[in-house]
Design a protein around this motif. Structure first.
Motif, short mmCIF file in Angstrom:
data_model
loop_
_atom_site.label_atom_id
_atom_site.label_comp_id
_atom_site.label_asym_id
_atom_site.label_seq_id
_atom_site.Cartn_x
_atom_site.Cartn_y
_atom_site.Cartn_z
N ARG A 77 0.84 -1.21 0.00
CA ARG A 77 0.00 0.00 0.00
C ARG A 77 0.87 1.26 0.00
NH1 ARG A 77 -0.61 3.99 2.61
NH2 ARG A 77 0.96 3.15 4.04
N ARG A 78 0.54 2.19 -0.85
CA ARG A 78 1.28 3.46 -0.94
C ARG A 78 0.31 4.60 -1.10
NH1 ARG A 78 5.56 1.55 0.19
NH2 ARG A 78 4.91 2.65 2.04
N ASP A 79 0.67 5.74 -0.59
CA ASP A 79 -0.08 6.95 -0.92
C ASP A 79 0.31 7.34 -2.34
OD1 ASP A 79 -1.75 9.27 0.36
OD2 ASP A 79 -0.24 10.18 -0.92
N LEU A 108 -10.51 0.61 3.14
CA LEU A 108 -10.67 1.00 1.72
C LEU A 108 -9.32 0.99 1.02
CD1 LEU A 108 -12.76 4.06 0.50
CD2 LEU A 108 -10.47 3.63 -0.40
N TRP A 109 -8.32 1.53 1.68
CA TRP A 109 -6.98 1.69 1.10
C TRP A 109 -6.36 0.32 0.82
CZ3 TRP A 109 -3.93 6.31 3.57
CH2 TRP A 109 -2.97 6.79 2.69
N LEU A 110 -6.50 -0.59 1.80
CA LEU A 110 -5.91 -1.92 1.62
C LEU A 110 -6.66 -2.71 0.55
CD1 LEU A 110 -5.17 -2.83 5.35
CD2 LEU A 110 -3.52 -2.17 3.59
N GLY A 119 -4.78 8.09 -2.90
CA GLY A 119 -3.99 9.20 -2.34
C GLY A 119 -4.87 10.05 -1.43
N TRP A 120 -4.45 10.20 -0.20
CA TRP A 120 -5.23 10.95 0.80
C TRP A 120 -4.86 12.42 0.70
CZ3 TRP A 120 -6.59 8.58 6.16
CH2 TRP A 120 -7.29 9.52 6.95
N VAL A 121 -5.82 13.27 0.50
CA VAL A 121 -5.56 14.72 0.42
C VAL A 121 -6.17 15.39 1.65
CG1 VAL A 121 -5.79 16.82 -0.95
CG2 VAL A 121 -5.69 14.60 -2.10
N SER A 122 -5.32 16.12 2.39
CA SER A 122 -5.83 16.84 3.57
C SER A 122 -5.47 18.33 3.52
CB SER A 122 -5.29 16.20 4.86
OG SER A 122 -3.89 16.17 4.84
N PHE A 123 -5.03 18.79 2.36
CA PHE A 123 -4.73 20.22 2.20
C PHE A 123 -6.01 20.98 1.87
CE2 PHE A 123 -0.47 18.79 2.04
CZ PHE A 123 0.37 19.88 2.12
N TYR A 124 -6.94 21.03 2.81
CA TYR A 124 -8.20 21.75 2.54
C TYR A 124 -8.81 22.23 3.84
CZ TYR A 124 -10.48 17.39 3.99
OH TYR A 124 -10.87 16.29 4.71
C1 LIG Z 1 -4.39 11.68 7.64
C2 LIG Z 1 -3.49 11.69 6.41
C3 LIG Z 1 -3.45 12.83 5.63
C4 LIG Z 1 -2.63 12.87 4.50
N1 LIG Z 1 -2.64 13.97 3.68
C5 LIG Z 1 -1.88 13.98 2.56
C6 LIG Z 1 -1.94 15.08 1.64
O1 LIG Z 1 -2.67 16.05 1.82
N2 LIG Z 1 -1.18 15.02 0.54
C7 LIG Z 1 -0.36 13.95 0.28
O2 LIG Z 1 0.32 13.96 -0.73
N3 LIG Z 1 -0.31 12.88 1.11
C8 LIG Z 1 -1.06 12.88 2.23
N4 LIG Z 1 -1.02 11.79 3.06
C9 LIG Z 1 -0.15 10.65 2.72
C10 LIG Z 1 1.12 10.60 3.57
O3 LIG Z 1 2.01 11.59 3.15
C11 LIG Z 1 1.72 9.20 3.39
O4 LIG Z 1 0.82 8.27 3.94
C12 LIG Z 1 3.07 9.05 4.11
O5 LIG Z 1 4.02 9.88 3.52
C13 LIG Z 1 3.57 7.61 4.05
O6 LIG Z 1 3.59 7.15 2.72
P1 LIG Z 1 2.81 5.84 2.28
O7 LIG Z 1 1.36 6.07 2.60
O8 LIG Z 1 3.07 5.70 0.82
O9 LIG Z 1 3.36 4.72 3.10
C14 LIG Z 1 -1.83 11.75 4.18
C15 LIG Z 1 -1.89 10.60 4.97
C16 LIG Z 1 -2.72 10.57 6.08
C17 LIG Z 1 -2.78 9.31 6.91
#
Ligand SMILES: Cc1cc2nc3c(=O)[nH]c(=O)nc-3n(C[C@H](O)[C@H](O)[C@H](O)COP(=O)(O)O)c2cc1C
Length: 216
Positions: free
Chosen positions: A16-18, A138-140, A150-155
């Motif tokens: 799993r990767r973001d 969901l991610w897994l 990809g999780w986005v939290s810049f909002y």
């Molecule tokens: C709560 C949460 C918010 C995150 N927000 C962002 C984000 O806004 N942009 C982004 O590129 N990655 C975001 N990430 C991804 C993390 O950067 C990423 O999970 C972390 O660097 C580890 O990488 P991996 O998920 O590939 O193992 C978020 C992850 C989590 C759990």
């Protein structure tokens, strides 16, 4: 569970990767999407409250509006960094909102199952924890299906609420960029970019009592 099944589970967890860069933009097979959402909905939740909802966002105009907001928030974050970190951050992609096939916004409804949510009387955040577990499921599941997330939290929550007509009492917890990917990198993007490294598991293990360590 057989050894093969067990290694399959750990494989998915570690694969799993973001995802931000690797989206192909190809459509998600409806059956796969259904399985992924059903896996999310099977997550544990405090008092069996199941306080999550999933808003599927395909509309290009909505996605563009959200992407523009995320870019504005990115600039605000950049302004907090010193010159060296700002330069490094400038090379890091933080979203794949338009490149992915689908946006899934996961929300938290604190009123679901209320007034007396079993197990939440002392820790209000337990409701939010439940939503995060649904996101991890969901991610897994998506990873196992060959999809990137990809999780986005810049909002700002209010901006996303307005965009998707989410009532004020509901919290948007994540915008997830989801879709088929060309592949998943071995390393987290932030580690590859030199932003921050993963820490060894031994460094986060404590025995018998919590021991304060210098922050890493
Ligand atoms: C709560 C949460 C918010 C995150 N927000 C962002 C984000 O806004 N942009 C982004 O590129 N990655 C975001 N990430 C991804 C993390 O950067 C990423 O999970 C972390 O660097 C580890 O990488 P991996 O998920 O590939 O193992 C978020 C992850 C989590 C759990």
């Amino acid at each position: 569970m057989s050894t093969t099944e067990l290694s399959g589970l750990y494989d998915v967890i570690h694969r799993r990767r973001d995802t931000r860069r690797e989206f192909t933009g190809a459509p998600i097979a409806p059956d796969a999407l259904r399985r992924v959402l059903t896996a999310a909905h099977a997550a544990p939740s405090v008092g069996l409250s199941q306080p999550w909802d999933f808003v599927l966002v395909r509309d290009e105009t909505t996605r563009r509006a959200f992407r523009d907001h995320v870019h504005a928030e990115r600039s605000l974050f950049t302004a907090q960094l010193d010159a060296e970190r700002a330069e490094l951050f400038g090379r890091i992609k933080v979203e794949g909102i338009l490149e992915s096939s689908l946006g899934i916004v996961v929300t938290y409804d604190p009123d679901r199952g209320s007034p007396a949510v079993l197990g939440r009387h002392a820790i209000a955040d337990a409701g939010l924890y439940s939503v995060c577990l649904a996101i991890q499921n969901l991610w897994l599941a998506a990873t196992a299906e060959g999809l990137g997330v990809g999780w986005v939290s810049f909002y700002r929550e209010d901006v996303l609420r307005r965009l998707l007509h989410i009532p004020a009492r509901i919290r948007p917890v994540a915008w997830l960029c989801v879709g088929p990917v060309a592949g998943l990198p071995d390393q987290p993007d932030l580690e590859r970019a030199g932003w921050r490294n993963r820490i060894p598991v031994e460094d986060v293990m404590h025995h018998e009592r919590y021991r304060e360590r210098s922050s890493r």
